[in-house]
Enzyme design. Structure first.
Site, PDB file in Angstrom:
ATOM      1  N   ASP A 101      10.399  62.602 -30.988  1.00 61.56           N
ATOM      2  CA  ASP A 101       9.469  64.064 -30.793  1.00 61.56           C
ATOM      3  C   ASP A 101       8.947  64.418 -31.885  1.00 61.56           C
ATOM      4  O   ASP A 101       9.852  64.533 -32.904  1.00 61.56           O
ATOM      5  CB  ASP A 101      10.603  64.904 -30.249  1.00 61.56           C
TER       6      ASP A 101
ATOM      7  N   GLU B 221       4.194  65.505 -26.897  1.00 63.35           N
ATOM      8  CA  GLU B 221       4.461  64.935 -28.166  1.00 63.35           C
ATOM      9  C   GLU B 221       5.750  64.053 -28.236  1.00 63.35           C
ATOM     10  O   GLU B 221       6.092  63.766 -29.423  1.00 63.35           O
ATOM     11  CB  GLU B 221       4.654  66.079 -29.256  1.00 63.35           C
TER      12      GLU B 221
ATOM     13  N   ASN C  91      -0.544  72.822 -32.675  1.00 63.82           N
ATOM     14  CA  ASN C  91      -1.635  72.827 -31.833  1.00 63.82           C
ATOM     15  C   ASN C  91      -2.287  74.475 -31.902  1.00 63.82           C
ATOM     16  O   ASN C  91      -3.500  74.634 -31.811  1.00 63.82           O
ATOM     17  CB  ASN C  91      -1.206  72.624 -30.381  1.00 63.82           C
TER      18      ASN C  91
ATOM     19  N   ASP D 113      -4.451  66.290 -31.572  1.00 63.04           N
ATOM     20  CA  ASP D 113      -4.433  64.882 -30.995  1.00 63.04           C
ATOM     21  C   ASP D 113      -4.776  63.899 -32.107  1.00 63.04           C
ATOM     22  O   ASP D 113      -4.105  62.787 -31.937  1.00 63.04           O
ATOM     23  CB  ASP D 113      -6.064  64.837 -30.014  1.00 63.04           C
TER      24      ASP D 113
END
Length: 400
Positions: free
Chosen positions: A258, A301, A266, A275
């Protein structure tokens, strides 16, 4: 009415249907957009029956003979080029152009030669034979091994010998001294029928190839993540089911990876940057995973890694991958780190069990400060594994 009028009309209709069919296939799915090149080949192939019909209706015979021969030869050579293009290989342009130029010059300078002379018949058909041989060679060199491609290769070999054999039959049965006489011969009926059947078979096999490409592409898309290009959770489930069905004694470890504080990434830098980070992490993981390991994106993620190693070796591998990611640099963001949770799978266990335990180990890694690896405690039927001799306990590596 000429005897060959029915086969000529049949070949004309079939060519039109293939042109329409290939154009429809080309617009059905992006992966088979190259079908339009095959449509162009069959469109050029219309020239031969049209030229023969035109002569019957009184159009200049010499012009129709030259046009029909050249365009049909171009259609055959175009199939060879299109086959290479379909398989993403460089077509044999120089060879095709040389055959086409040679065939055109031959036909141009032999328009007044005796039509029914064996030498002329053999030369006439040899150009088509060379084009069919180039198609066979393109399939052999550039097509992926498959039953359909093997059949296509054999079919083009049959076409290669079919054309010179036609010359022998033409000499034996008689092909007429003029184009008008040709249309009334038994040879014309046999020639148009056999060539038409073989070209129909080739067209159908090529269409089947296109449909198989669509199915394979659809299956690949169903098992892959569009953002990172990695396999997805469905693919990982399938791999784990295959591993469980094999009933192998070799150890297996599931690792959940993770990206730390990804939501903050973000929020602060935008989803486009997020991204970009996801793709970079996916590439790094894929580059550093063992060749036998399976990597997939679970979603968001999170990534999952299936390692066919014992727990201690898997821990070393995951630690190496964690360090590799920590060395990634991004101009737009803070440093990127990951937390990893590992869990061993019991023999015959479905993926849900070790995945759940690996997820719990991941939460523990995050609770202990992130940017670290944690191993789930053993369950019934498992014994704790020890790190390899001379290596530290990597579960306790501090944040870097």
């Amino acid at each position: 009415m000429p005897q060959a009028i029915l086969p000529l009309l049949m070949n004309l209709s079939i060519a039109i249907m293939f042109v329409a069919g290939f154009m429809a296939v080309a617009h059905a799915h992006p992966v088979v957009s190259k079908a339009r090149w095959f449509a162009l080949c069959f469109l050029l192939g219309l020239a031969d029956p049209l030229a023969n019909l035109a002569v019957w209706f009184g159009v200049n015979p010499d012009a129709m003979r030259l046009l029909g021969f050249t365009l049909f030869l171009a259609a055959m050579l175009g199939l060879a080029l299109a086959l290479s293009h379909f398989h993403d290989r460089k077509p044999f342009w120089k060879v095709a152009i040389a055959i086409l130029a040679g065939g055109f010059l031959y036909r141009l300078f032999t328009l007044d030669a005796p039509r029914d002379a064996l030498w002329n018949l053999l030369l006439f058909q040899s150009w088509y034979g060379m084009a069919a041989a180039l198609c066979a060679y393109a399939v052999r060199r550039h097509a992926r091994p498959s039953p359909i491609n093997t059949m296509l290769y054999v079919l083009f070999l049959v076409l290669t010998v079919h054309f010179p054999i036609k010359a022998i039959f033409a000499s034996y049965l008689g092909s007429g001294r003029t184009e008008g006489e040709y249309a009334n011969t038994l040879y014309a009926v046999i020639s148009q029928t056999t060539s038409g059947v073989l070209m129909v078979a080739a067209g159908l096999l090529i269409i089947i190839n296109f449909l198989q490409s669509v199915v394979q592409n659809t299956q690949a898309q169903a098992l892959s993540d569009p953002l990172t290009g990695l396999p997805n959770r469905r693919a990982m489930d399938r791999w784990f089911d295959e591993l469980a069905a094999a009933e192998a004694d070799e150890p297996a470890v599931v690792a959940v990876i993770d990206i730390d504080h990804f939501k903050t990434f973000n929020d602060r830098f935008g989803h486009d940057v997020g991204d970009k980070v996801l793709r970079a992490v996916a590439t790094c993981l894929d580059r550093h995973r063992p060749s036998a390991a399976r990597l997939a994106r679970l979603g968001g993620e999170e990534f999952v890694l299936l390692l066919l190693k014992d727990e201690a070796e898997a821990l070393l591998t995951c630690e190496s991958m964690r360090l590799a990611i920590s060395r990634l640099t991004f101009a737009e963001t803070d440093p990127v780190t990951v937390s990893i949770g590992l869990a061993s799978a019991l023999p015959g266990e479905a993926m849900g069990g070790p995945l759940r335990r690996a997820d719990q180990a991941l939460y523990r890694a995050k609770g202990l400060g992130r940017n670290r690896c944690e191993v789930a405690p053993p369950v019934d039927g498992q014994t704790p594994s020890q790190p390899p001799s001379g290596t530290p306990d990597l579960k306790l590596v501090a944040k870097t």
